[in-house]
Write a protein that holds these residues in place. Structure first.
Motif, PDB file in Angstrom:
ATOM      1  N   LEU A  30      -4.528   2.090   6.306  1.00 31.86           N
ATOM      2  CA  LEU A  30      -4.839   0.696   6.632  1.00 31.86           C
ATOM      3  C   LEU A  30      -4.637   0.438   8.122  1.00 31.86           C
ATOM      4  O   LEU A  30      -5.483  -0.196   8.777  1.00 31.86           O
ATOM      5  CB  LEU A  30      -3.959  -0.241   5.818  1.00 31.86           C
ATOM      6  N   LEU A  31      -3.537   0.935   8.684  1.00 36.42           N
ATOM      7  CA  LEU A  31      -3.255   0.682  10.097  1.00 36.42           C
ATOM      8  C   LEU A  31      -4.283   1.366  11.001  1.00 36.42           C
ATOM      9  O   LEU A  31      -4.617   0.848  12.074  1.00 36.42           O
ATOM     10  CB  LEU A  31      -1.839   1.133  10.438  1.00 36.42           C
ATOM     11  N   GLU A  32      -4.794   2.500  10.576  1.00 38.52           N
ATOM     12  CA  GLU A  32      -5.892   3.130  11.319  1.00 38.52           C
ATOM     13  C   GLU A  32      -7.110   2.209  11.352  1.00 38.52           C
ATOM     14  O   GLU A  32      -7.808   2.110  12.367  1.00 38.52           O
ATOM     15  CB  GLU A  32      -6.272   4.469  10.679  1.00 38.52           C
TER      16      GLU A  32
ATOM     17  N   TYR B 292       0.807  -1.224   0.000  1.00 38.95           N
ATOM     18  CA  TYR B 292       0.000   0.000   0.000  1.00 38.95           C
ATOM     19  C   TYR B 292       0.842   1.279   0.000  1.00 38.95           C
ATOM     20  O   TYR B 292       0.300   2.381  -0.099  1.00 38.95           O
ATOM     21  CB  TYR B 292      -0.953  -0.001   1.195  1.00 38.95           C
ATOM     22  N   GLY B 293       2.139   1.140   0.145  1.00 39.80           N
ATOM     23  CA  GLY B 293       3.028   2.280   0.050  1.00 39.80           C
ATOM     24  C   GLY B 293       2.771   3.342   1.088  1.00 39.80           C
ATOM     25  O   GLY B 293       2.517   3.061   2.262  1.00 39.80           O
TER      26      GLY B 293
ATOM     27  N   GLU C 146     -13.040   0.642   0.223  1.00 40.16           N
ATOM     28  CA  GLU C 146     -13.206   2.093   0.348  1.00 40.16           C
ATOM     29  C   GLU C 146     -12.218   2.896  -0.492  1.00 40.16           C
ATOM     30  O   GLU C 146     -12.496   4.041  -0.853  1.00 40.16           O
ATOM     31  CB  GLU C 146     -13.066   2.499   1.820  1.00 40.16           C
ATOM     32  N   HIS C 147     -11.064   2.305  -0.832  1.00 36.05           N
ATOM     33  CA  HIS C 147     -10.014   3.080  -1.496  1.00 36.05           C
ATOM     34  C   HIS C 147      -9.466   2.452  -2.774  1.00 36.05           C
ATOM     35  O   HIS C 147      -8.664   3.087  -3.462  1.00 36.05           O
ATOM     36  CB  HIS C 147      -8.845   3.314  -0.534  1.00 36.05           C
TER      37      HIS C 147
ATOM     38  N   ALA D  23      -9.697  -8.312   7.858  1.00 35.58           N
ATOM     39  CA  ALA D  23     -10.951  -7.552   7.821  1.00 35.58           C
ATOM     40  C   ALA D  23     -10.656  -6.083   7.505  1.00 35.58           C
ATOM     41  O   ALA D  23     -11.353  -5.445   6.704  1.00 35.58           O
ATOM     42  CB  ALA D  23     -11.683  -7.673   9.157  1.00 35.58           C
ATOM     43  N   ALA D  24      -9.588  -5.561   8.108  1.00 33.27           N
ATOM     44  CA  ALA D  24      -9.198  -4.172   7.848  1.00 33.27           C
ATOM     45  C   ALA D  24      -8.738  -3.994   6.400  1.00 33.27           C
ATOM     46  O   ALA D  24      -9.077  -2.988   5.757  1.00 33.27           O
ATOM     47  CB  ALA D  24      -8.090  -3.761   8.814  1.00 33.27           C
ATOM     48  N   GLU D  25      -7.975  -4.960   5.878  1.00 37.54           N
ATOM     49  CA  GLU D  25      -7.549  -4.882   4.472  1.00 37.54           C
ATOM     50  C   GLU D  25      -8.753  -4.883   3.543  1.00 37.54           C
ATOM     51  O   GLU D  25      -8.802  -4.126   2.568  1.00 37.54           O
ATOM     52  CB  GLU D  25      -6.636  -6.060   4.127  1.00 37.54           C
ATOM     53  N   ALA D  26      -9.716  -5.756   3.844  1.00 35.66           N
ATOM     54  CA  ALA D  26     -10.916  -5.816   3.004  1.00 35.66           C
ATOM     55  C   ALA D  26     -11.660  -4.481   3.032  1.00 35.66           C
ATOM     56  O   ALA D  26     -12.082  -3.957   1.991  1.00 35.66           O
ATOM     57  CB  ALA D  26     -11.825  -6.950   3.477  1.00 35.66           C
TER      58      ALA D  26
END
Length: 548
Positions: free
Chosen positions: A454-456, A447-448, A482-483, A474-477
């Motif tokens: 993502l960490l948020e 994700y650069g 969203e982005h 789940a956060a990655e999904a």
């Protein structure tokens, strides 16, 4: 009009497409089409990019995942190509350091093959100079003794030495998606799952637009534009046929496969590029895996359902045993696989040896502009050539191409050191999430400079997930919906994260969690959820099933 690059914003993007007349419509969301859209929008054109499936869902996610510097073209004395792709490789690296990074590549000298120590030394020297290789990355030649010390797996009787040089590895599907996303962020209208089904013509039979089927909403709309560019990769002839019967040059499809093994089954010390009866085979370690490829054979079967055959696996495994005789591998050790189609340009009755590997531009009487052929490394120059062609054809004065200096989405790093400082900062800031340094490294190389977002999201899910793997995925999904315009499980597991290719067990373990996230975000009913689960299972089976 600008929204987020999100499937949730799809209706607004669709409305903009319907109600706008564009300077250019690009058909095809692979690396070629995405590169054209980026070049066009940064030169001031009003651009629409449509893709009938997902970005990079064809050839652009099924390459060998290398940004080649063009070494193999030296065999045919194609010096201009070596110079161009060497320079292009450096540009892509600077614009997307998180997706394109150097690896040491060993080229073994093998008895009976076409290179010896003198010709390899000469070739690598010319390559270093033509490709503009940095002084610290220039080649080295190793004796037989040091070669075997560096790589004990090599066949001791046939390997006589080696050359070592730098190649660049990439995530081809993310490179494509982030090129499309960057075009979007610069002002292009971009939408996946929109299929061109017919052309709109004026009274003189000139093409003025296209009819588009929205595959997620199952309805159609019109899209109007001055220039229509067909960049559909292996499917360019399918688009051309909707305009006019094809005569003369046409697409010839070459199939290539790659096999993925657990690293412990092929524990090579570095990446290797070796000749086997004149054909080049790559062996690339990647995390806990090593992938191998590629074959090349003419392909005339179903383009939308490409399987790997047992005979192709046997061929590659045979190549590996010839190079590394002490290996203990079989077809049962394959952890995943992929097959892709490379579009080559031929003409009636052309022989395989006469097929062109280079890109060409065609234009029909009705005005459809088609670009075909080419390679991943050269996508930016292909876009330039299309734009220069359009400028000449339409007598338009365009500014020079800007993309040499346009960082891709997530590529906001001034240097490699800058990227590693960012990783360290994230590790300290989110230490409470118990993410390892390797976790942070993996995310940043995916994700650069946007990894913080993502960490948020991982932090937001921390209290609701005791299992860290499920929390993280789940956060990655959530992030990719969203982005990154994820609309299906395959978008997520295959083209945004490559888990399908390199970690199928993770797909199996986490599918219910990801399905739940996508279902909630995209309003899937129970039928759609079952459909998605079935589709991802088919892809898992396809990656592990080898037809007779």
């Amino acid at each position: 009009m600008q929204t987020r690059f999100s499937t949730q914003q799809r209706d607004r993007q669709r409305e903009y497409l319907e109600n706008t007349s564009f300077d250019m419509i690009v058909i095809g969301g692979g690396i070629t089409g995405s590169g054209i859209a980026l070049d066009a929008v940064t030169r001031g054109m009003k651009v629409a990019l449509i893709e009938r499936k997902d970005f990079a869902s064809g050839t652009s996610s099924r390459s060998g995942k290398l940004i080649h510097g063009g070494l193999k073209y030296l065999k045919n004395f194609e010096f201009s190509i070596v110079k161009e792709v060497g320079r292009e490789r450096d540009i892509v690296y600077n614009n997307a350091r998180h997706l394109v990074y150097p690896i040491n590549m060993v080229f073994p000298l093998i008895k009976g093959e076409s290179f010896n120590k003198i010709t390899l030394k000469a070739g690598l020297t010319v390559y270093d100079r033509l490709a503009g290789v940095k002084s610290e990355e220039r080649h080295e030649i190793h004796s037989k003794k040091s070669t075997l010390q560096n790589e004990p797996l090599f066949h001791k009787k046939t390997v006589t030495g080696s050359g070592e040089y730098v190649e660049y590895r990439t995530d081809d599907s993310r490179l494509t998606m982030e090129t499309a996303k960057t075009a979007f962020e610069k002002g292009a209208a971009v939408l996946n799952y929109t299929e061109m089904t017919d052309f709109i013509r004026d009274a003189e039979e000139k093409i003025t637009g296209i009819l588009v089927n929205d595959r997620l909403n199952d309805d159609s709309f019109l899209l109007h534009g001055t220039y229509i560019v067909n960049a559909a990769g292996p499917w360019v002839d399918e688009v051309r046929k909707k305009d006019h019967p094809i005569t003369g040059k046409h697409m010839v499809h070459a199939k290539g496969i790659h096999l993925v093994f657990p690293y412990e089954k092929i524990p090579v010390h570095s990446s290797i590029y070796f000749q086997h009866n004149g054909r080049m085979i790559a062996v690339i370690p990647r995390g806990d895996t090593t992938y191998v490829g590629s074959t090349e054979s003419l392909y005339e079967e179903d383009m939308n359902n490409i399987y790997v055959y047992k005979s192709e696996c046997d061929y590659l495994i045979g190549c590996l045993y010839d190079m590394f005789p002490d290996l203990d591998i079989s077809i049962n050790d394959i952890a995943s696989s992929w097959a892709g189609i490379r579009p080559l340009i031929g003409h009636d009755n052309s022989k395989p040896s006469e097929l062109s590997r280079h890109d060409e531009i065609f234009e029909s009487e009705a005005g459809l502009i088609t670009i075909a052929g080419g390679k991943l490394t050269g996508y930016r120059k292909m876009a330039e050539r299309i734009m220069d062609y359009v400028a000449r054809r339409g007598h338009i004065k365009l500014s020079p191409s800007q993309t040499e200096r346009v960082s891709l989405a997530g590529g906001n790093f001034a240097s490699e050191q800058d990227m590693h400082l960012y990783m360290n900062e994230l590790y300290k800031q989110y230490e409470h999430l118990q993410l390892s340094k390797q976790d942070i490294h993996t995310y940043v190389f995916r994700y650069g400079s946007r990894t913080g977002l993502l960490l948020e999201q991982i932090e937001a899910f921390d209290s609701s997930h005791t299992n860290h793997e499920k929390r993280n995925i789940a956060a990655e999904a959530m992030y990719t919906v969203e982005h990154e315009m994820v609309a299906t499980l395959a978008d997520f597991y295959d083209r945004r994260t490559s888990y399908l290719l390199f970690d199928i067990d993770r797909v199996k373990r986490t599918e219910p969690v990801v399905t739940e996230i996508l279902a909630n975000k995209l309003n899937w009913d129970s039928y759609r959820q079952e459909e998605e689960r079935h589709s991802i299972q088919v892809l898992i089976d396809q990656a592990l099933t080898f037809l007779e």
